[in-house]
Design an enzyme around this catalytic site. Structure first.
Site, PDB file in Angstrom:
ATOM      1  N   HIS A 110       2.255  -2.628   3.675  1.00 28.27           N
ATOM      2  CA  HIS A 110       3.557  -2.369   2.735  1.00 28.27           C
ATOM      3  C   HIS A 110       4.740  -2.864   3.466  1.00 28.27           C
ATOM      4  O   HIS A 110       4.723  -2.628   4.560  1.00 28.27           O
ATOM      5  CB  HIS A 110       3.598  -0.618   2.425  1.00 28.27           C
ATOM      6  CG  HIS A 110       2.716  -0.241   1.644  1.00 28.27           C
ATOM      7  ND1 HIS A 110       1.415   0.468   1.838  1.00 28.27           N
ATOM      8  CD2 HIS A 110       2.692  -0.152   0.070  1.00 28.27           C
ATOM      9  CE1 HIS A 110       0.812   0.661   0.837  1.00 28.27           C
ATOM     10  NE2 HIS A 110       1.592   0.585  -0.224  1.00 28.27           N
TER      11      HIS A 110
ATOM     12  N   TYR B 209      -5.844  -2.375   7.287  1.00 33.21           N
ATOM     13  CA  TYR B 209      -4.413  -2.018   6.952  1.00 33.21           C
ATOM     14  C   TYR B 209      -3.362  -2.091   8.166  1.00 33.21           C
ATOM     15  O   TYR B 209      -4.016  -1.551   9.173  1.00 33.21           O
ATOM     16  CB  TYR B 209      -4.512  -0.247   6.484  1.00 33.21           C
ATOM     17  CG  TYR B 209      -2.921  -0.091   5.744  1.00 33.21           C
ATOM     18  CD1 TYR B 209      -2.695  -0.158   4.659  1.00 33.21           C
ATOM     19  CD2 TYR B 209      -2.233   0.377   6.747  1.00 33.21           C
ATOM     20  CE1 TYR B 209      -1.495   0.132   3.983  1.00 33.21           C
ATOM     21  CE2 TYR B 209      -0.888   0.625   6.300  1.00 33.21           C
ATOM     22  CZ  TYR B 209      -0.457   0.624   5.075  1.00 33.21           C
ATOM     23  OH  TYR B 209       0.896   0.841   4.462  1.00 33.21           O
TER      24      TYR B 209
END
Lengths: 934, 187
Positions: free
Chosen positions: B127, B87
């Protein structure tokens, strides 16, 4: 052992015990101390007064760190057997282990009197003599040793060394040569070849120092031809030196050119080359050139002709060695005007493009010239403007490779240029500009740690040590693995008086977090000096003294460190390095760090003397004001007695504690534990409790005066101590030397001379009273007084010392110098008599804080508020200074930074205060810009 | 936790590349990463994120120019049913050093390190704010694909929505086009 016939009781032993004694001597040598003691006890059981056994037992106990018993036993041993060389030798060893070399020498000499040809004792004696620099004694001992054992090569070498050190160069060379003749056919082994090489080179060195240059050169040439010399660089250096000394300038120039080609950055080679070209050394402009008064180069000023020739020489060197930094940096020292700017421009670009942080330190010596400082400022402004407009440096005048340079991406050149400019302005005292620029650096590249460090330094200069400490710590936290940043933060914290914080920060980098011992073992003197100053500022005299005096211990260790080398270097034949080391040790105590440490300790003792009872002083003054002079005298005498009593109590208590600790340590040692010496006085209370602080200070002064007497600071400290001790002749000496060093216009010299005159006049009055019959018998002897009067008069520039002459001197000096700087005005005010104070204070205010350093302004503020008792003037002064130093915390300047308080707590939790706000504000602005691009 | 938004300056593609060296993050220099992120992103990241970073320092890379920190990619490993995921928490370069390939170099280096040293990691995700087309374009050059949109992901930004970008590792070794430039990515 020597004759054992007489006095059968204490000297001789039966065969069984003799064997035991031999055994224990061997056990001493093999460090089996406990077994040795057992054997000694076995002998002593039957012959309790046997001198040599007693002495040996003492020596063994000494090795187990039981000093007191050791001395007791050895002394008894000597007493019981005064004619035993063993006893005296042991006594000498004992003193030697405690570094009491003078005493040890005496013992060895006694031992030799009993046993004239004892080689061991004689060798030990020679070691002590060279350690103590008893050169004639050393020579004598080495001569005897050589006579006794002339087949030992070390004895020959040492004998030559002894002659060399006594200045007998020719004899030394002869000794070396006669030794050389015996070993001419040297073996093929590399060790021997090296030794032979060193021997020849040492001989060449002795010849050179004895002024026999031709002969020295011949040795080098013959050795080189025979391929016997193993230090080719050393040979070349010496050859170049010799050519120069002999006036063979062309050869010297060629030799130095060759050396520069080997190492282009060695400034000594550059200086040598310039000397060969009959040019003044180009190194640091100004002072250095003064000695070479060649062609009208007065006071370090170069003639046009010299400058041109230097420029030509360096243009050539730059062509030959395009990568040499020195060949580009050195011309900045002698070039002026346009040429200087062009050379500086070319020089600094590499630093700016590569981001080399030390650029300003490299350029700092140039700031001695105000015109060069201004030119550098303009140059960097120009570079910064170009970088801001086009992102590139401006084209370099007349350089080929400039296009290349411009093409390089240089996003950081701007920040390094601004960083330089910030330091430039700080150096010139423009704090506001410096801070504005460094803030721009931080805004541009917030991860530039150097910028925070520099900002901390600027704030320190501007009089805000608290913010400086905070910023230095912020820099430290940016890289916790960086020892420099840690040390820097520690120093800043000490300066701001955060002693605990500094200590715990330093402990982050020490083994086991035990900072005191570890830093002591590492001989970190910057730490001890920083810490000492912090405690001195807090009037914690014990702790301050404790730390300052550690510096003394370190230097004594440095001196002690040479001991092992007296034997080692001769064995290994590293004779040139050995001579170098001896000379370094001779200059040891002239090192500035020693002065810093010992100066701190002396100041602490002075303050202890001036304010022995700490905070009670003000009450006391009020009390004294209400007394008659006689009452005052009585009161003072009583008080002195009281203080002495208190000091004695404190010392006794400390001694008791020490004894207890020693007993505990002994127990621990007996239990076979690791014997770690415990400090019986960790906070220096015993030191601060001394009944005679001035005496202690005077003791420290002795070595300082001997080695660093040419330092004005040393003479100032001497004066302060001696004048308080009433040793006026010594005070005269200090003031006289200070006047020679700094000139009569120096403010500190003025202060000394005025106070000296007052002290001598007071002594004269006392002597007169004595003669009148109502003195206390403590007056100065008439002859000494006469000398003091005469010398003081000479310092005043008067023929006779009286009150009028002193007054005239003071007024003349004030008229001539009080207006020239703040320090001058302050000195004039400090020594002004009460009736002249108002005028002196006024003048001080007229001179004002403009152009003065923050420290001098702070001193003036203290002077006004304290000794001059001018509270209104002091307030006005502080106001003036607050305007001059808006960042000053001392004067409460308007622009002072708000340090998040208390930053101790905040740092511990790792949360930022104001740093965060600033940084996130930056982030927002930049992010907006970044986002708008899409 | 977060999203990413690199803004590339395509117009500046001609600028030369910034000479860089890379280093690892440690508890000793984490303060510099915090300072860097505070200077680049409008979000004040919680301490928790830096703890996560220190828990797996292999996947965070610091970029130095002339020994000064100018950019960083910070990641953590997350567990999922398909195995561990990379991530990307932040990828950012200080403003004066943008447009010279530092962001691309950091991302490539990070992906390469994962490929060689952590082969069990199947996927890289992050994101990005929906409005940050620049960042989406940047990551797509390295083979990232746009997945679902998460409405209201950011509490203090406008628009508050984020898209998830994902890249399957091991599918093909090359990280996509080279020579891109990146400015900032905020998670």
């Amino acid at each position: 052992m020597a004759s054992k016939q007489s006095q059968p009781d204490n000297r001789t032993l039966p065969s069984k015990e003799t064997a035991l004694f031999r055994q224990l001597a061997k056990q001493y040598e093999t460090k089996q101390y406990k077994k040795g003691i057992k054997n000694a006890d076995a002998i002593l059981k039957k012959f309790p007064e046997h001198g040599e056994t007693l002495a040996m037992k003492g020596l063994l106990l000494n090795c187990l760190d039981r000093k007191e018993e050791a001395y007791e036993l050895v002394k008894r041993g000597v007493k019981n057997d005064l004619r035993s060389h063993v006893c005296w030798h042991v006594y000498g060893l004992l003193y030697r282990s405690d570094r009491e070399y003078d005493e040890a020498i005496k013992c060895y000499k006694n031992a030799l009197r009993m046993d004239r040809e004892n080689l061991t004792v004689m060798r030990d004696l020679a070691l002590l003599q060279i350690q103590m620099r008893d050169m004639p004694g050393f020579l004598e001992t080495r001569q005897t040793l050589l006579e006794l054992k002339s087949n030992n090569k070390h004895n020959w070498i040492s004998f030559a060394l002894a002659h060399h050190l006594n200045g007998h160069h020719e004899v030394a060379v002869k000794v070396l040569e006669s030794y050389e003749a015996t070993v001419e056919d040297e073996g093929a082994s590399s060790g021997e070849a090296y030794e032979h090489s060193e021997l020849l080179l040492y001989k060449a060195l002795v010849l050179e120092e004895g002024g026999m240059h031709e002969e020295a050169l011949a040795v080098l040439e013959a050795g080189t031809a025979a391929k016997r010399l193993r230090d080719p660089l050393g040979v070349r250096e010496q050859q170049a030196r010799l050519f120069l000394a002999m006036g063979r300038r062309e050869d010297a120039a060629a030799a130095y050119r060759a050396l520069v080609a080997i190492n282009t950055e060695n400034h000594r080679y550059h200086a040598g080359l310039m000397a060969a070209l009959q040019l003044p050394p180009a190194g640091t402009a100004g002072a250095a050139g003064a000695a070479v008064g060649a062609a009208g180069a007065a006071g370090g000023e170069l003639s046009e002709e010299q400058r041109r020739r230097l420029a030509e020489a360096y243009a050539e060197l730059q062509r030959e060695h395009p990568h040499s930094v020195a060949a580009r940096r050195i011309p900045l020292d002698f070039l002026e005007g346009e040429e200087f700017v062009a050379a500086a421009d070319a020089y600094v670009r590499r630093y700016l493009l590569r981001g080399i942080p030390s650029l300003f330190s490299d350029m700092k010596p140039l700031y001695r010239s105000a015109s060069k400082a201004a030119l550098l400022g303009q140059l960097f402004e120009r570079l910064a403007a170009s970088l801001e407009q086009s992102g590139a440096l401006p084209p370099l005048q007349g350089a080929e490779g400039c296009e290349q340079q411009q093409q390089q991406p240089a996003p950081q050149a701007l920040v390094w240029t601004l960083f330089y400019l910030a330091q430039h302005h700080d150096k010139l005292g423009n704090t506001g500009e410096a801070l504005r620029l460094v803030d721009r650096c931080i805004e541009h590249t917030p991860t530039l740690i150097e910028a925070y460090v520099a900002k901390a330094r600027f704030l320190k200069h501007a009089g805000d040590v608290e913010s400086a400490a905070w910023l230095a710590d912020a820099a430290r936290r940016m890289d916790l693995a960086d020892r420099y940043l840690n040390c820097n933060a520690v120093k800043a914290a000490f300066r701001a008086g955060h002693t605990e914080r500094a200590e715990s920060t330093a402990a982050l980098f020490t083994r086991d977090g035990e900072q005191a011992n570890n830093l002591f073992d590492m001989q970190a003197m910057w730490y001890e000096i920083g810490s000492g100053r912090a405690y001195l500022a807090q009037q914690q005299y014990g702790k301050a003294l404790k730390r300052f005096l550690k510096v003394q211990q370190h230097f004594e260790d440095f001196q002690e460190d040479q001991f092992d080398f007296h034997g080692y270097c001769v064995r290994k034949m590293t004779l040139r390095a050995y001579i170098d080391m001896l000379r370094m040790e001779d200059r040891l105590y002239a090192h500035p760090t020693y002065l810093k440490g010992i100066g701190g300790a002396i100041r602490a003792y002075l303050q202890l003397h001036d304010r022995p009872s700490g905070g009670q002083q003000e009450d006391e003054e009020a009390l004294l004001a209400g007394m008659t002079p006689e009452e005052q005298k009585k009161y003072r005498a009583k008080k002195r007695k009281e203080e002495q009593r208190k000091a004695k109590e404190a010392a006794d208590a400390a001694a008791k504690a020490a004894a207890e600790a020693a007993a505990a340590a002994k127990k621990a040692a007996q239990l076979g534990e690791e014997k770690k010496k415990k400090d019986t006085d960790p906070d220096g209370e015993q030191l601060a409790a001394t009944p005679d602080p001035l005496g202690e200070a005077a003791k420290l002064l002795r070595r300082l005066r001997e080695h660093a007497g040419d330092e004005l600071a040393v003479q100032q400290l001497s004066f302060e101590v001696y004048v308080r001790q009433g040793k006026l002749l010594l005070a005269v000496q200090a003031a006289k030397k200070a006047q020679q060093l700094a000139g009569p216009a120096d403010p500190s010299v003025h202060s000394m001379v005025v106070r000296l005159a007052a002290a001598v006049l007071a002594a004269a009055a006392e002597a007169a009273a004595e003669a009148g019959g109502d003195g206390n018998g403590a007056a100065m002897p008439p002859l000494a007084l006469a000398v003091a009067r005469q010398e003081t008069a000479a310092l005043l520039g008067a023929s006779e010392l009286d009150a009028a002459a002193a007054d005239a001197y003071r007024q003349q000096w004030a008229a001539a110098h009080a207006g020239s700087s703040l320090r001058h005005a302050a000195a004039a005010a400090e020594v002004a008599p009460p009736e002249a104070r108002v005028a002196a204070v006024q003048r001080l205010q007229e001179v004002g804080p403009a152009g003065a350093s923050h420290a001098d302004c702070a001193t003036a503020a203290e002077l006004l508020a304290g000794p001059l008792a001018a509270p209104e003037a002091a307030a006005a002064w502080r106001h003036q200074c607050a305007a001059r130093f808006p960042w000053s915390a001392v004067f409460g300047g308007a622009s002072r930074l708000d340090v998040p308080a208390p930053w101790e707590a905040e740092a511990a939790t790792g949360k930022e205060g104001k740093g965060e706000e600033a940084a996130s504000a930056n982030g927002l602005a930049q992010q907006a810009a970044a986002l708008s691009l899409s | 936790m977060a999203a990413a938004a690199p803004a590339a300056t395509a117009s500046n593609a001609a600028r030369p590349r910034l000479p860089l060296s890379f280093g690892a993050v440690t508890e000793k220099n984490i303060e510099q990463l915090k300072l860097l992120n505070r200077a680049i992103f409008p979000i004040n990241y919680p301490e928790r994120m830096y703890k996560d970073i220190l828990a797996c320092t292999d996947v965070t890379q610091l970029a130095y120019h002339n020994d000064v920190l100018v950019g960083a990619i910070a990641c953590r490993l997350e567990k999922s049913t398909q195995g561990p995921k990379l991530y990307i928490l932040t990828l950012g370069v200080l403003a004066p050093y943008r447009g010279m390939g530092a962001g691309a170099a950091l991302l490539q280096r990070c992906l390469q390190l994962v490929a060689t040293q952590l082969p069990e990691v199947q996927e890289a995700v992050l994101h990005v704010q929906t409005s940050n087309e620049e960042a989406i374009r940047f990551y797509s050059r390295f083979g990232f694909e746009v997945a679902e949109t998460i409405p209201g992901y950011y509490k203090r930004l406008d628009p508050p929505d984020a898209v998830l970008l994902r890249k399957r590792l091991h599918a093909d070794g090359s990280g996509g086009a080279d020579g891109g430039t990146a400015n900032g990515t905020n998670a």
